[in-house]
Motif scaffolding. Structure first.
Motif, PDB file in Angstrom:
ATOM      1  N   SER A 122     -20.630 -15.774  49.915  1.00 39.74           N
ATOM      2  CA  SER A 122     -21.688 -15.306  50.242  1.00 39.74           C
ATOM      3  C   SER A 122     -22.604 -15.323  49.738  1.00 39.74           C
ATOM      4  O   SER A 122     -22.879 -15.164  48.437  1.00 39.74           O
ATOM      5  CB  SER A 122     -21.815 -14.669  51.754  1.00 39.74           C
ATOM      6  N   ASP A 123     -24.345 -16.409  50.309  1.00 40.97           N
ATOM      7  CA  ASP A 123     -25.744 -16.246  49.824  1.00 40.97           C
ATOM      8  C   ASP A 123     -25.811 -14.419  49.020  1.00 40.97           C
ATOM      9  O   ASP A 123     -26.757 -14.247  48.258  1.00 40.97           O
ATOM     10  CB  ASP A 123     -26.199 -17.029  50.230  1.00 40.97           C
ATOM     11  N   LEU A 124     -26.234 -13.527  49.802  1.00 39.41           N
ATOM     12  CA  LEU A 124     -26.232 -12.582  49.246  1.00 39.41           C
ATOM     13  C   LEU A 124     -26.306 -12.053  47.677  1.00 39.41           C
ATOM     14  O   LEU A 124     -25.355 -12.404  47.038  1.00 39.41           O
ATOM     15  CB  LEU A 124     -25.509 -11.045  49.845  1.00 39.41           C
ATOM     16  N   PRO A 125     -27.065 -11.358  47.810  1.00 39.33           N
ATOM     17  CA  PRO A 125     -26.748 -11.194  45.542  1.00 39.33           C
ATOM     18  C   PRO A 125     -26.124 -10.534  45.185  1.00 39.33           C
ATOM     19  O   PRO A 125     -24.875 -10.360  44.344  1.00 39.33           O
ATOM     20  CB  PRO A 125     -28.328 -10.401  45.822  1.00 39.33           C
ATOM     21  N   GLU A 126     -26.200  -9.638  45.822  1.00 39.71           N
ATOM     22  CA  GLU A 126     -24.708  -8.339  45.569  1.00 39.71           C
ATOM     23  C   GLU A 126     -23.043  -8.619  45.769  1.00 39.71           C
ATOM     24  O   GLU A 126     -22.659  -8.356  44.665  1.00 39.71           O
ATOM     25  CB  GLU A 126     -24.939  -6.440  46.823  1.00 39.71           C
ATOM     26  N   ASP A 127     -23.309  -9.427  46.571  1.00 36.60           N
ATOM     27  CA  ASP A 127     -22.000 -10.645  46.687  1.00 36.60           C
ATOM     28  C   ASP A 127     -21.646 -11.414  45.953  1.00 36.60           C
ATOM     29  O   ASP A 127     -20.153 -11.820  45.129  1.00 36.60           O
ATOM     30  CB  ASP A 127     -21.646 -10.909  48.643  1.00 36.60           C
ATOM     31  N   THR A 128     -22.599 -12.036  45.310  1.00 40.70           N
ATOM     32  CA  THR A 128     -22.736 -12.853  44.399  1.00 40.70           C
ATOM     33  C   THR A 128     -22.485 -12.665  43.107  1.00 40.70           C
ATOM     34  O   THR A 128     -21.371 -12.591  42.320  1.00 40.70           O
ATOM     35  CB  THR A 128     -23.813 -14.091  44.651  1.00 40.70           C
ATOM     36  N   VAL A 129     -23.047 -11.131  42.676  1.00 42.85           N
ATOM     37  CA  VAL A 129     -22.726 -10.091  41.475  1.00 42.85           C
ATOM     38  C   VAL A 129     -21.426  -9.708  41.173  1.00 42.85           C
ATOM     39  O   VAL A 129     -21.022  -9.708  40.943  1.00 42.85           O
ATOM     40  CB  VAL A 129     -23.944  -9.545  40.939  1.00 42.85           C
ATOM     41  N   ARG A 130     -21.220  -9.059  42.522  1.00 43.49           N
ATOM     42  CA  ARG A 130     -19.854  -8.511  42.464  1.00 43.49           C
ATOM     43  C   ARG A 130     -18.460  -9.975  41.905  1.00 43.49           C
ATOM     44  O   ARG A 130     -17.964  -9.353  41.327  1.00 43.49           O
ATOM     45  CB  ARG A 130     -19.757  -7.741  44.071  1.00 43.49           C
ATOM     46  N   PHE A 131     -18.848 -10.799  42.558  1.00 39.41           N
ATOM     47  CA  PHE A 131     -17.439 -12.290  42.418  1.00 39.41           C
ATOM     48  C   PHE A 131     -17.756 -12.125  40.909  1.00 39.41           C
ATOM     49  O   PHE A 131     -17.005 -12.381  40.140  1.00 39.41           O
ATOM     50  CB  PHE A 131     -18.198 -13.114  44.006  1.00 39.41           C
ATOM     51  N   LEU A 132     -18.685 -12.728  40.562  1.00 38.38           N
ATOM     52  CA  LEU A 132     -19.063 -12.802  39.356  1.00 38.38           C
ATOM     53  C   LEU A 132     -18.996 -12.207  37.983  1.00 38.38           C
ATOM     54  O   LEU A 132     -17.396 -12.073  36.922  1.00 38.38           O
ATOM     55  CB  LEU A 132     -20.262 -12.872  38.181  1.00 38.38           C
ATOM     56  N   ASN A 133     -19.331 -10.631  38.707  1.00 39.40           N
ATOM     57  CA  ASN A 133     -18.694  -9.534  37.193  1.00 39.40           C
ATOM     58  C   ASN A 133     -17.006  -8.853  37.231  1.00 39.40           C
ATOM     59  O   ASN A 133     -16.600  -9.159  36.555  1.00 39.40           O
ATOM     60  CB  ASN A 133     -19.491  -8.808  38.283  1.00 39.40           C
ATOM     61  N   SER A 134     -16.393  -9.758  38.556  1.00 39.88           N
ATOM     62  CA  SER A 134     -15.016  -9.408  38.575  1.00 39.88           C
ATOM     63  C   SER A 134     -14.446 -10.887  37.979  1.00 39.88           C
ATOM     64  O   SER A 134     -12.966 -10.319  38.002  1.00 39.88           O
ATOM     65  CB  SER A 134     -14.334  -9.044  40.266  1.00 39.88           C
TER      66      SER A 134
END
Length: 268
Positions: free
Chosen positions: A252-264
């Motif tokens: 999703s576009d939600l920043p927390e989802d984007t950041v979580r995916f990128l970090n993992s």
């Protein structure tokens, strides 16, 4: 820009003079202009003005084009590579000119001499996102705070991505019509040439991960390096490898989802 009268609306990148080199080593003095069509195509126009131009043109067709080296109006070095001539105009007996038009693979402006306090910025194409940080901008009605930045912190790289001013309009165009459009600019700090090269590699990696997250091809089209005073020291423009936007997304576009995916996914 009148040199590109048959290419539609274009954005000028640089104009100058220098030497056009053939692949067989021969060279010709030219004036040149580089322009951008849309967000992904670079075009060149070169005017050869010399005695015996028609013979030179025949050599260009048979030997092929290699590069243009020169300077722009601000005396900055310019290197243009990946030339492909699309069409040409040969002058008359009284006007011995050859005008070449075509495509460019890459255009470098300035020199890679960087120091502490410099900022490199990359134009990102087709990346839609929600933000996680506020920024204050000056408007006609005074200062205005707006959430328009996505800040990313990895163990080995930090950057921020800021939306273009007309982001909401661009978003609607992409979602309704597809296409290839600049949506944001990525900023990172550098202090040396090795830092710049490291940043380029990390941006390539980041664009790959963002493409997976959004299920559409995200890339960068050009970059600029600015000194501590905001002056542009170096520019790199190229034909961005892109495909038209489509709206299917894995994350999703939600920043927390984007950041979580990128970090993992960053280390993997």
């Amino acid at each position: 820009m009148q040199r590109f009268e048959y290419y539609g609306d274009l954005e000028k990148v640089v104009q100058g003079a220098g030497e056009l080199y053939q692949k067989d080593g021969k060279k010709h003095h030219v004036s040149f202009e580089i322009a951008k069509r849309g967000e992904e195509k670079l075009l060149f126009n070169a005017i050869i003005d010399e005695v015996g131009t028609f013979d030179a043109f025949s050599l260009l067709k048979s030997a092929g084009l290699d590069r243009i080296e020169g300077v722009d109006s601000d005396d900055r070095k310019v290197l243009i590579t990946g030339l492909f001539a699309k069409d040409s105009t040969v002058g008359t007996k009284t006007d011995s000119k050859v005008i070449l038009n075509g495509y460019v693979g890459q255009c470098e402006i300035g020199e890679k001499v960087f120091s502490d306090g410099f900022i490199v910025q990359f134009e990102l194409i087709n990346f839609l996102f929600l933000d996680n940080e506020w920024v204050v901008k000056n408007t006609e009605k005074g200062e205005k705070g707006t959430r328009s930045i996505l800040k990313l912190n990895f163990h080995d790289f930090e950057c921020r991505i800021e939306k273009v001013d007309d982001y909401n309009v661009i978003k609607q165009q992409l979602q309704r019509q597809g296409g290839v459009l600049k949506t944001s600019t990525l900023f990172a700090k550098i202090k040396s040439l090795s830092d710049y090269e490291f940043a380029c590699e990390k941006i390539r990696k980041l664009c790959q991960l963002l493409s997976v997250a959004r299920s559409t091809f995200i890339n960068w089209g050009s970059c600029k390096v600015k000194d501590s005073g905001g002056d542009v020291i170096y520019e790199l423009h190229g034909n961005a490898l892109t495909r038209p936007f489509h709206g299917n997304k894995l994350i999703s576009d939600l920043p927390e989802d984007t950041v979580r995916f990128l970090n993992s996914a960053w280390m993997a």
